[in-house]
Design a protein around this motif. Sequence first.
Motif, PDB file in Angstrom:
ATOM      1  N   ILE A   1       1.467 -57.571 -68.417  1.00  0.00           N
ATOM      2  CA  ILE A   1       1.711 -56.847 -69.401  1.00  0.00           C
ATOM      3  C   ILE A   1       2.937 -56.075 -69.092  1.00  0.00           C
ATOM      4  N   TYR A   2       4.118 -56.295 -69.519  1.00  0.00           N
ATOM      5  CA  TYR A   2       5.144 -55.412 -69.349  1.00  0.00           C
ATOM      6  C   TYR A   2       5.360 -54.706 -70.571  1.00  0.00           C
TER       7      TYR A   2
ATOM      8  N   GLU B   1      -7.473 -57.301 -72.563  1.00  0.00           N
ATOM      9  CA  GLU B   1      -7.605 -55.864 -72.733  1.00  0.00           C
ATOM     10  C   GLU B   1      -7.329 -54.917 -71.608  1.00  0.00           C
ATOM     11  N   HIS B   2      -7.715 -55.569 -70.456  1.00  0.00           N
ATOM     12  CA  HIS B   2      -7.790 -54.947 -69.161  1.00  0.00           C
ATOM     13  C   HIS B   2      -6.246 -54.644 -68.612  1.00  0.00           C
ATOM     14  N   ALA B   3      -5.593 -55.676 -68.798  1.00  0.00           N
ATOM     15  CA  ALA B   3      -4.077 -55.675 -68.397  1.00  0.00           C
ATOM     16  C   ALA B   3      -3.498 -54.718 -69.174  1.00  0.00           C
ATOM     17  N   TYR B   4      -3.943 -54.751 -70.575  1.00  0.00           N
ATOM     18  CA  TYR B   4      -3.149 -53.711 -71.378  1.00  0.00           C
ATOM     19  C   TYR B   4      -3.183 -52.421 -71.236  1.00  0.00           C
TER      20      TYR B   4
ATOM     21  N   GLU C   1       8.988 -47.550 -68.021  1.00  0.00           N
ATOM     22  CA  GLU C   1       8.373 -49.093 -67.821  1.00  0.00           C
ATOM     23  C   GLU C   1       7.633 -49.590 -66.903  1.00  0.00           C
ATOM     24  N   THR C   2       6.683 -50.360 -67.333  1.00  0.00           N
ATOM     25  CA  THR C   2       5.741 -50.810 -66.276  1.00  0.00           C
ATOM     26  C   THR C   2       5.071 -52.208 -66.373  1.00  0.00           C
ATOM     27  N   TYR C   3       4.565 -52.753 -65.186  1.00  0.00           N
ATOM     28  CA  TYR C   3       4.286 -54.367 -65.341  1.00  0.00           C
ATOM     29  C   TYR C   3       2.830 -54.165 -64.702  1.00  0.00           C
ATOM     30  N   ALA C   4       1.618 -54.469 -65.499  1.00  0.00           N
ATOM     31  CA  ALA C   4       0.203 -54.394 -64.782  1.00  0.00           C
ATOM     32  C   ALA C   4      -0.127 -55.872 -65.051  1.00  0.00           C
ATOM     33  N   ALA C   5      -1.040 -56.397 -63.952  1.00  0.00           N
ATOM     34  CA  ALA C   5      -1.278 -57.987 -64.112  1.00  0.00           C
ATOM     35  C   ALA C   5      -2.791 -57.744 -63.583  1.00  0.00           C
ATOM     36  N   VAL C   6      -3.492 -58.535 -64.239  1.00  0.00           N
ATOM     37  CA  VAL C   6      -4.661 -59.105 -63.708  1.00  0.00           C
ATOM     38  C   VAL C   6      -4.987 -60.434 -63.411  1.00  0.00           C
ATOM     39  N   GLU C   7      -6.187 -60.521 -62.569  1.00  0.00           N
ATOM     40  CA  GLU C   7      -6.500 -61.960 -62.132  1.00  0.00           C
ATOM     41  C   GLU C   7      -7.448 -62.653 -63.449  1.00  0.00           C
ATOM     42  N   HIS C   8      -7.021 -63.008 -64.493  1.00  0.00           N
ATOM     43  CA  HIS C   8      -7.244 -63.652 -65.569  1.00  0.00           C
ATOM     44  C   HIS C   8      -7.940 -64.816 -65.254  1.00  0.00           C
TER      45      HIS C   8
ATOM     46  N   ARG D   1       8.917 -51.879 -76.405  1.00  0.00           N
ATOM     47  CA  ARG D   1       8.724 -53.133 -75.925  1.00  0.00           C
ATOM     48  C   ARG D   1       7.309 -53.518 -75.501  1.00  0.00           C
ATOM     49  N   LEU D   2       7.003 -54.822 -75.855  1.00  0.00           N
ATOM     50  CA  LEU D   2       5.790 -55.065 -75.228  1.00  0.00           C
ATOM     51  C   LEU D   2       5.926 -56.727 -74.788  1.00  0.00           C
ATOM     52  N   LYS D   3       6.007 -57.175 -73.697  1.00  0.00           N
ATOM     53  CA  LYS D   3       6.010 -58.558 -73.249  1.00  0.00           C
ATOM     54  C   LYS D   3       4.763 -58.859 -72.514  1.00  0.00           C
ATOM     55  N   ILE D   4       4.438 -60.094 -73.018  1.00  0.00           N
ATOM     56  CA  ILE D   4       3.001 -60.610 -72.462  1.00  0.00           C
ATOM     57  C   ILE D   4       3.406 -61.861 -71.537  1.00  0.00           C
ATOM     58  N   ARG D   5       2.911 -61.820 -70.356  1.00  0.00           N
ATOM     59  CA  ARG D   5       2.909 -62.836 -69.293  1.00  0.00           C
ATOM     60  C   ARG D   5       1.674 -63.629 -69.315  1.00  0.00           C
ATOM     61  N   ALA D   6       1.940 -64.925 -70.157  1.00  0.00           N
ATOM     62  CA  ALA D   6       0.355 -65.464 -70.266  1.00  0.00           C
ATOM     63  C   ALA D   6       0.616 -66.635 -69.424  1.00  0.00           C
ATOM     64  N   PRO D   7      -0.723 -66.770 -68.447  1.00  0.00           N
ATOM     65  CA  PRO D   7      -0.680 -67.979 -67.331  1.00  0.00           C
ATOM     66  C   PRO D   7      -0.633 -69.097 -67.979  1.00  0.00           C
TER      67      PRO D   7
END
Length: 417
Positions: free
Chosen positions: A363-364, A75-78, A349-356, A375-381
């Motif tokens: 989240i892009y 949730e935090h990244a989103y 457009e934006t990209y937010a990342a957290v230390e999961h 558009r929503l793109k998830i960068r999954a570790p």
Amino acid sequence: MAEIRNYTMNFGPQHPAAHGVLRLVLELDGEVVLRADPHIGLLHRATEKLAENKTYIQSVPYMDRLDYVSMMVNEHAYVMAIEKLLQVEVPIRAQYIRVMFDEITRILNHLLWIGAHALDVGAMTMFLYAFREREDLMDCYEAVSGARLHAAYYRPGGVYRDLPDTMPQYQPSKIHNQKQTRARNSNREGSLLDFIEDFTNRFPTYVDEYETLLTDNRIWKQRLVDIGIVSPERAKALGFTGPMLRGSGVEWDLRRKQPYEVYDRIDFDIPVGVNGDCYDRYLVRMEEFRQSNRIIKQCIDWLRINPGPVITDNHKIAPPSRVDMKQNMEEMIHHFKLFTEGFHVPPGETYAAVEHPKGEFGIYLVSNGANKPYRLKIRAPGFAHLAALDEMSRGHMISDVVAIIGTQDIVFGEIDR
């Protein structure tokens, strides 16, 4: 004479050690793995596409269901991505609450990891120990959000509500009489912060218990040492993040290198490995238990003496209080508009990342000015880690593949999305 051929075996998708619906096609020479081909997509739920048809706030609960062991961090990244586009200020108290629950979630994640990893390798007791502690932390989730798993607690602009002053109490039952119930409620007499503080005081002892069970256990070391070695150069080239990267000796942690919320005000260390094998990754995560505990303690100390708002006062983005909403027409309109139409996010457009707990979760987000993401793109570790499974398991035995899957700490909700 019969022709000698390699043997192809399906590992999963219902294998108990596959950590979800992983189908692994293994090419074997006897028991030695020559090639491992991960087949994914068996849990695909189209989260990214669903988010395009829901308002921004309606997609928050979808994030919980990606990696269903690290709910609030997703949730935090989103919400950070939304806040970047909205350019909304998050109250400082909300930032501390977020950091505290991020670290509670990290401990929750690693508890399931150590329980499942040890169980895969053959240590039964560890699983029971880990779930004992998970119960306490699930109660913290439940106290703030009403849900033990899928919290939907973080909101654009802050968090859903402030920390409660009371904890739910156990009631006497056929199994526990009045005296036993009083003992069970002994650490639940105060506020949620008191309960979490009590947990942080007890937790280092529990981590010592885990280490007593595993760290110098000769069977554990025989199964993990020199298994799935990844050099620092290969780890970076393969896109590793989180404990998988730090286990190979690369000191990279977004909380320190690209600080978000209040991590720059908090004192903690980044554990790194030396050999890049399964055992090093185990040691890194064990130290992360202790560091997360340290961070939670610092958050508790700050939250005790600093009251304040926990969500932005911009009612175009955050709902007004229930009391105001039921008394004033203006607040009633804001509330109705917010939960029916949602808010409109400026184009960009934006990209937010957290230390999961598993690595970099990003989240892009692309907005076209509407009330839904364009558009929503998830960068999954876990995706990059799973892609390296073939390289990590070549030349090892079938039983080592189980240890390598365990050390990767895979959850398929985020990989298949």
